[in-house]
Write an enzyme that holds these catalytic residues in place. Structure first.
Site, PDB file in Angstrom:
ATOM      1  N   ASP A 129       0.821  -1.204   0.000  1.00 13.53           N
ATOM      2  CA  ASP A 129       0.000   0.000   0.000  1.00 13.53           C
ATOM      3  C   ASP A 129       0.857   1.257   0.000  1.00 13.53           C
ATOM      4  O   ASP A 129       2.065   1.215   0.256  1.00 13.53           O
ATOM      5  CB  ASP A 129      -0.905   0.021   1.234  1.00 13.53           C
ATOM      6  CG  ASP A 129      -2.023  -1.012   1.160  1.00 13.53           C
ATOM      7  OD1 ASP A 129      -2.366  -1.427   0.040  1.00 13.53           O
ATOM      8  OD2 ASP A 129      -2.539  -1.400   2.228  1.00 13.53           O
ATOM      9  N   TYR A 180       7.174  -9.618   7.226  1.00 14.75           N
ATOM     10  CA  TYR A 180       6.804  -8.218   7.410  1.00 14.75           C
ATOM     11  C   TYR A 180       7.278  -7.747   8.777  1.00 14.75           C
ATOM     12  O   TYR A 180       7.262  -8.518   9.753  1.00 14.75           O
ATOM     13  CB  TYR A 180       5.285  -8.034   7.333  1.00 14.75           C
ATOM     14  CG  TYR A 180       4.719  -8.014   5.935  1.00 14.75           C
ATOM     15  CD1 TYR A 180       4.662  -6.827   5.209  1.00 14.75           C
ATOM     16  CD2 TYR A 180       4.237  -9.168   5.336  1.00 14.75           C
ATOM     17  CE1 TYR A 180       4.130  -6.797   3.920  1.00 14.75           C
ATOM     18  CE2 TYR A 180       3.704  -9.144   4.044  1.00 14.75           C
ATOM     19  CZ  TYR A 180       3.656  -7.950   3.355  1.00 14.75           C
ATOM     20  OH  TYR A 180       3.141  -7.935   2.083  1.00 14.75           O
TER      21      TYR A 180
END
Length: 288
Positions: free
Chosen positions: A56, A109
Site C-alpha cells: 500500500d 513483514y
C-alpha cells in the site's frame, strides 16, 4: 532469453503504493519505465513481467520481488543508476521460465511500534495466539475465496537503535524506543498485518482481552465482519520474500548505495525535527 528475479528496496513515503495507477507515482510504474528505457523489456506480456506483492501507499520494502524475461543481461547497477534514489535493486537471481513471484515460500513483514505504554509481556501473549492457521476474515477489507492463512512465527523485540543514532546524529534526542514486530508466513491478506497490529496494540494497552482476540480469529459463520481499523502504513516494512530453490545474490555496492540514501534521509529528518523543536520551545518561552 533468460528470466531474472530482482529484489527491490524502496522508501514508500513518496509512492502511491506499488501497483500502477493512472497519473500517480508508484513503484511498479517507475520500475517498468526504467526497464523499458534501458532496453530490458518492451512488451509487458511478452516479457512476462510479474510482481510478488502490491504494498500500500507509504509501505516500505527491503525484499519485494519482480521477475521478467529479457535477452539483455541484467546489470543491477545500470538499472539503479537510472532509478530514483528512493527505489533501488538490491539483489538478483536466475529463475525458471515458469517462475511466478506471487507464490512464495515465506514472507516477512516488520511493523515498528513507537509507543511507551506497551506491555511487552502482553504483546508476546497475543503473538502466541496468532501463530498457526486461522480464519483471518476479520483482518482484511476484501471478500476473498479463502481467508484462511498460516502465521509461521512472530518475533517481538525491543529495538536498540540509539547507538547508531548517537554515532551518526549525536544531537538527536533519545526519543526513539521502537518495538519491532516481525511476522512470518507464506501469504497475507490485504491490510492483514496492519489490522493485526491494531489488535496487538489494543491488547498491550489493556483495551482488548485475549479472549476477544480468540473470537476474532474464530468467527462464527454468520457473524458480521469486525470493524478493525488499520494502523498507519508508514511503519510497515516488507522485509523479505523467499522461494524454494531460488538463491538471490545481493549486490554489495547496491546495498551500500541504498544505505547511504537512507542515512541522507535521516539527516533531513533530523533537520526537520530540530526546526519543529525550536518552534515548540519558542512557543513555550512566549508562555513562560
Amino acid at each position: 532469453m533468460n528470466r531474472t528475479a530482482l529484489k527491490i528496496g524502496y522508501i514508500g513515503t513518496n509512492f502511491h503504493g506499488f501497483q500502477r495507477q493512472p497519473d500517480l507515482r508508484t513503484v511498479e510504474e517507475e520500475l517498468i519505465y526504467h526497464l523499458r528505457k534501458l532496453g530490458y523489456i518492451d512488451d509487458l506480456k511478452k516479457s512476462r513481467f510479474r510482481i510478488a506483492g502490491r504494498t500500500d501507499a507509504g509501505v516500505h520494502s527491503l525484499g519485494n520481488v519482480i521477475s521478467f524475461q529479457s535477452e539483455k543481461e541484467v546489470r543491477v547497477n545500470e538499472i539503479n543508476n537510472s532509478l530514483p534514489d528512493d527505489i533501488q535493486i538490491l539483489a538478483k537471481a536466475p529463475v525458471r521460465f515458469g517462475f511466478k513471484p506471487r507464490y512464495a515460500e515465506m514472507r516477512q513483514y516488520r511493523y515498528v511500534l513507537f509507543r511507551s505504554d506497551l506491555d511487552l509481556y502482553k504483546l508476546n501473549e497475543v503473538a502466541e495466539i496468532f501463530k498457526g492457521t486461522h480464519n483471518f476474515t476479520n483482518f482484511t477489507k476484501r471478500f476473498q475465496k479463502t481467508t484462511t492463512r498460516t502465521i509461521d512465527d512472530i518475533k517481538i523485540t525491543k529495538a536498540n537503535l540509539n547507538d547508531y543514532h548517537k554515532k551518526e546524529f549525536p544531537n538527536l534526542h533519545d526519543t526513539l524506543s521502537p518495538v519491532f514486530v516481525d511476522i512470518y508466513g507464506e501469504s497475507f491478506l490485504w491490510n492483514m498485518v496492519r489490522k493485526m497490529m491494531r489488535v496487538f496494540v489494543d491488547v498491550a494497552i489493556g483495551k482488548l482481552s485475549l479472549e476477544k482476540v480468540e473470537e476474532l480469529l474464530n468467527p462464527a459463520e454468520n457473524d458480521p465482519r469486525a470493524n478493525i481499523k488499520v494502523l498507519d502504513p508508514d511503519y510497515l516494512i516488507l522485509m523479505d520474500i523467499k522461494y524454494d530453490g531460488v538463491k538471490f545474490v545481493y549486490d554489495d555496492y547496491a546495498c551500500e548505495r541504498f544505505k547511504r540514501n537512507l542515512v541522507d534521509s535521516l539527516g533531513d529528518l533530523q533537520r526537520k525535527y530540530a526546526i519543529r523543536e525550536s518552534m515548540i520551545k519558542s512557543l513555550d518561552d512566549l508562555n513562560g
